[in-house]
Design a protein around this motif. Structure first.
Motif, mmCIF file in Angstrom:
data_model
loop_
_atom_site.group_PDB
_atom_site.id
_atom_site.type_symbol
_atom_site.label_atom_id
_atom_site.label_comp_id
_atom_site.label_asym_id
_atom_site.label_seq_id
_atom_site.Cartn_x
_atom_site.Cartn_y
_atom_site.Cartn_z
ATOM 1 N N ALA A 308 36.257 41.284 40.216
ATOM 2 C CA ALA A 308 35.529 41.882 39.091
ATOM 3 C C ALA A 308 36.465 42.715 38.217
ATOM 4 C CB ALA A 308 34.387 42.749 39.621
ATOM 5 N N LYS A 309 37.362 43.479 38.841
ATOM 6 C CA LYS A 309 38.345 44.245 38.077
ATOM 7 C C LYS A 309 39.256 43.322 37.268
ATOM 8 C CE LYS A 309 38.712 48.125 41.341
ATOM 9 N NZ LYS A 309 39.631 48.828 42.274
ATOM 10 N N ALA A 310 39.674 42.222 37.903
ATOM 11 C CA ALA A 310 40.574 41.293 37.222
ATOM 12 C C ALA A 310 39.891 40.633 36.034
ATOM 13 C CB ALA A 310 41.065 40.235 38.213
ATOM 14 N N ARG A 311 38.625 40.252 36.190
ATOM 15 C CA ARG A 311 37.906 39.619 35.082
ATOM 16 C C ARG A 311 37.728 40.588 33.926
ATOM 17 N NH1 ARG A 311 34.517 37.587 39.612
ATOM 18 N NH2 ARG A 311 35.262 35.453 40.059
ATOM 19 N N ALA A 312 37.542 41.875 34.240
ATOM 20 C CA ALA A 312 37.388 42.874 33.187
ATOM 21 C C ALA A 312 38.717 43.170 32.501
ATOM 22 C CB ALA A 312 36.805 44.162 33.777
ATOM 23 N N ARG A 313 39.813 43.075 33.236
ATOM 24 C CA ARG A 313 41.129 43.429 32.702
ATOM 25 C C ARG A 313 41.749 42.298 31.881
ATOM 26 N NH1 ARG A 313 45.490 46.758 34.517
ATOM 27 N NH2 ARG A 313 43.840 48.017 35.462
ATOM 28 N N PHE A 314 41.668 41.068 32.399
ATOM 29 C CA PHE A 314 42.373 39.959 31.759
ATOM 30 C C PHE A 314 41.481 39.252 30.742
ATOM 31 C CE2 PHE A 314 44.406 40.099 36.086
ATOM 32 C CZ PHE A 314 45.590 40.679 35.649
ATOM 33 N N SER A 315 42.094 38.428 29.911
ATOM 34 C CA SER A 315 41.342 37.706 28.882
ATOM 35 C C SER A 315 40.409 36.682 29.522
ATOM 36 C CB SER A 315 42.312 36.987 27.939
ATOM 37 O OG SER A 315 42.899 35.864 28.587
ATOM 38 N N SER A 316 39.448 36.236 28.733
ATOM 39 C CA SER A 316 38.471 35.258 29.241
ATOM 40 C C SER A 316 39.126 33.925 29.556
ATOM 41 C CB SER A 316 37.351 35.049 28.217
ATOM 42 O OG SER A 316 37.883 34.589 26.975
ATOM 43 N N ALA A 317 40.336 33.691 29.022
ATOM 44 C CA ALA A 317 41.040 32.441 29.305
ATOM 45 C C ALA A 317 41.725 32.467 30.672
ATOM 46 C CB ALA A 317 42.077 32.174 28.216
ATOM 47 N N THR A 318 41.779 33.619 31.303
ATOM 48 C CA THR A 318 42.365 33.738 32.632
ATOM 49 C C THR A 318 41.312 33.385 33.679
ATOM 50 O OG1 THR A 318 43.912 35.459 31.934
ATOM 51 C CG2 THR A 318 43.444 35.303 34.289
ATOM 52 N N GLU A 319 41.648 32.460 34.555
ATOM 53 C CA GLU A 319 40.699 32.014 35.581
ATOM 54 C C GLU A 319 40.863 32.865 36.833
ATOM 55 O OE1 GLU A 319 40.495 28.078 38.226
ATOM 56 O OE2 GLU A 319 39.980 27.715 36.117
ATOM 57 N N VAL A 320 39.762 33.479 37.289
ATOM 58 C CA VAL A 320 39.762 34.324 38.477
ATOM 59 C C VAL A 320 38.792 33.728 39.499
ATOM 60 C CG1 VAL A 320 39.361 36.631 39.415
ATOM 61 C CG2 VAL A 320 40.282 36.369 37.091
ATOM 62 N N THR A 321 39.283 33.453 40.699
ATOM 63 C CA THR A 321 38.502 32.793 41.736
ATOM 64 C C THR A 321 38.676 33.512 43.058
ATOM 65 O OG1 THR A 321 38.955 30.670 40.657
ATOM 66 C CG2 THR A 321 38.081 30.570 42.889
ATOM 67 N N VAL A 322 37.615 33.555 43.844
ATOM 68 C CA VAL A 322 37.697 34.043 45.219
ATOM 69 C C VAL A 322 37.564 32.851 46.147
ATOM 70 C CG1 VAL A 322 36.632 35.482 47.005
ATOM 71 C CG2 VAL A 322 36.731 36.297 44.636
ATOM 72 N N THR A 323 38.467 32.741 47.098
ATOM 73 C CA THR A 323 38.415 31.613 48.028
ATOM 74 C C THR A 323 38.719 32.086 49.443
ATOM 75 O OG1 THR A 323 39.208 29.355 48.417
ATOM 76 C CG2 THR A 323 40.859 30.983 47.803
ATOM 77 N N ALA A 324 38.423 31.209 50.391
ATOM 78 C CA ALA A 324 38.733 31.448 51.800
ATOM 79 C C ALA A 324 39.729 30.402 52.263
ATOM 80 C CB ALA A 324 37.456 31.373 52.640
#
Length: 335
Positions: A308-324
């Motif tokens: 959530a912090k990363a999505r708020a910090r980086f541009s919308s073109a940056t892909e942020v994913t959580v994985t296992a």
């Protein structure tokens, strides 16, 4: 009938040894194993290949131009092996592929090649080839020239120590461990066009490097891997693992410092890592040549907070994913 392979992608934390021209042995006579390194398989993203018999070779999806040549090569190999069994392998196929962009740090080429090899043997009802010789199949599709992480991980998933290779052999499996299932990984992929592949990658590998520094770094990385990181994964010691994988990743980037301008593949990747550190991220680095950045987390809640912090910090073109982690390898589905 259609058959689908769901193949996990991999993260690559770095190589043990970048070959130096003419350097084949330590001063005490021990052979130097080329490449090697650390990596792990992840659930998301993944590569899928769906195949069914067809009247002509057809492929759709992001890897369509690569899938058909791979399939034809595998088909010829399986046909030669199965000739004595009178197995019908002389048929074209329709292939549908999905997965992440190539050259972004996920080992897509290996996942795709191994999936095509596995799925065609299933489709012609000749699975014993796969069960007996997965490394041979990797050779069929041209994988394992450097890293063995994606090959060994395709078979069984998990955290992988690739022990490297001598001469033209395929990479040898050093250690395979289940990655703690409650740990999570946040993946951040900035909108940087893929750059480190093909000729640019080959030039970086052939750069002249001092032999003594290469051997010293290789020893340091192998010791860090076997004496600290492997026990940390085995014991689920998150703090030690996170601290050590960050150190390993930075050290493994040093042989390419002059090409990249630092331990990471460019200023944008380095900036992402610096900003994630400011957010409190640990156990982070770039996967393979990037631009994907990974950050290790103790559990799902910690990962979602960081994402959530990363999505708020980086541009919308940056892909942020959580994985296992993927601890099982590729999955075969009959449709």
């Amino acid at each position: 009938m259609s058959v689908r392979v769901v193949a996990p992608c991999r993260l690559h934390f770095g190589l043990f040894h970048v070959p130096v021209d003419g350097l084949t042995h330590y001063p005490d006579g021990r052979p130097v194993r080329k490449f090697g390194g650390l990596g792990m398989m992840i659930d998301n993203p993944c590569v899928t290949v769906t195949v069914s018999r067809s009247t002509d070779w057809v492929a759709i999806g992001p890897y369509s131009t690569r899938a058909i040549p791979l399939a034809k090569r595998v088909n010829q190999r399986v046909a030669a092996l199965s000739e004595a069994n009178s197995t019908d392998t002389d048929f074209p196929a329709s292939l549908t592929t999905t997965g992440p962009p190539e050259h972004t740090g996920f080992g897509v080429g290996t996942s795709l090649g191994m999936a095509v090899a596995r799925i065609l043997s299933q489709l012609v009802d000749f699975p014993d080839v796969w069960v007996a010789e997965p490394m041979e199949m990797a050779g069929w599709v041209g994988r394992g020239q450097r890293s063995g992480i994606g090959i060994h991980g395709f078979v069984g998933g998990g955290f992988i120590v690739d022990d490297g290779k001598l001469e033209d052999e395929l990479p040898r499996l050093g250690v395979r461990l289940d990655f703690p299932e409650w740990w999570r990984i946040v993946l951040v992929r900035p909108p940087t066009p893929p750059a480190w592949f093909g000729d640019r990658e080959r030039i970086a590998f052939t750069r002249t490097r001092p032999a003594d520094k290469a051997l010293s770094l290789t020893d340091r990385l192998r010791t860090l891997a076997y004496d600290t990181i492997v026990p940390a994964v085995r014991d689920a010691d998150f703090d030690t693992f996170a601290r050590s994988i960050f150190e390993f990743n930075r050290l493994a980037g040093e042989p390419f410092h002059d090409d990249q301008g630092g331990p990471y593949a460019g200023a944008e990747v380095a900036c992402v890592i610096d900003e994630l550190i400011e957010m409190g991220a640990v156990g982070l680095g770039q996967s393979s040549w990037g631009p994907t950045v990974f950050a290790m987390c103790r559990d799902a809640d910690e990962a979602e907070r960081l994402a959530a912090k990363a999505r708020a910090r980086f541009s919308s073109a940056t892909e942020v994913t959580v994985t296992a982690a993927n601890n099982t390898g590729a999955r075969i589905e009959t449709l």
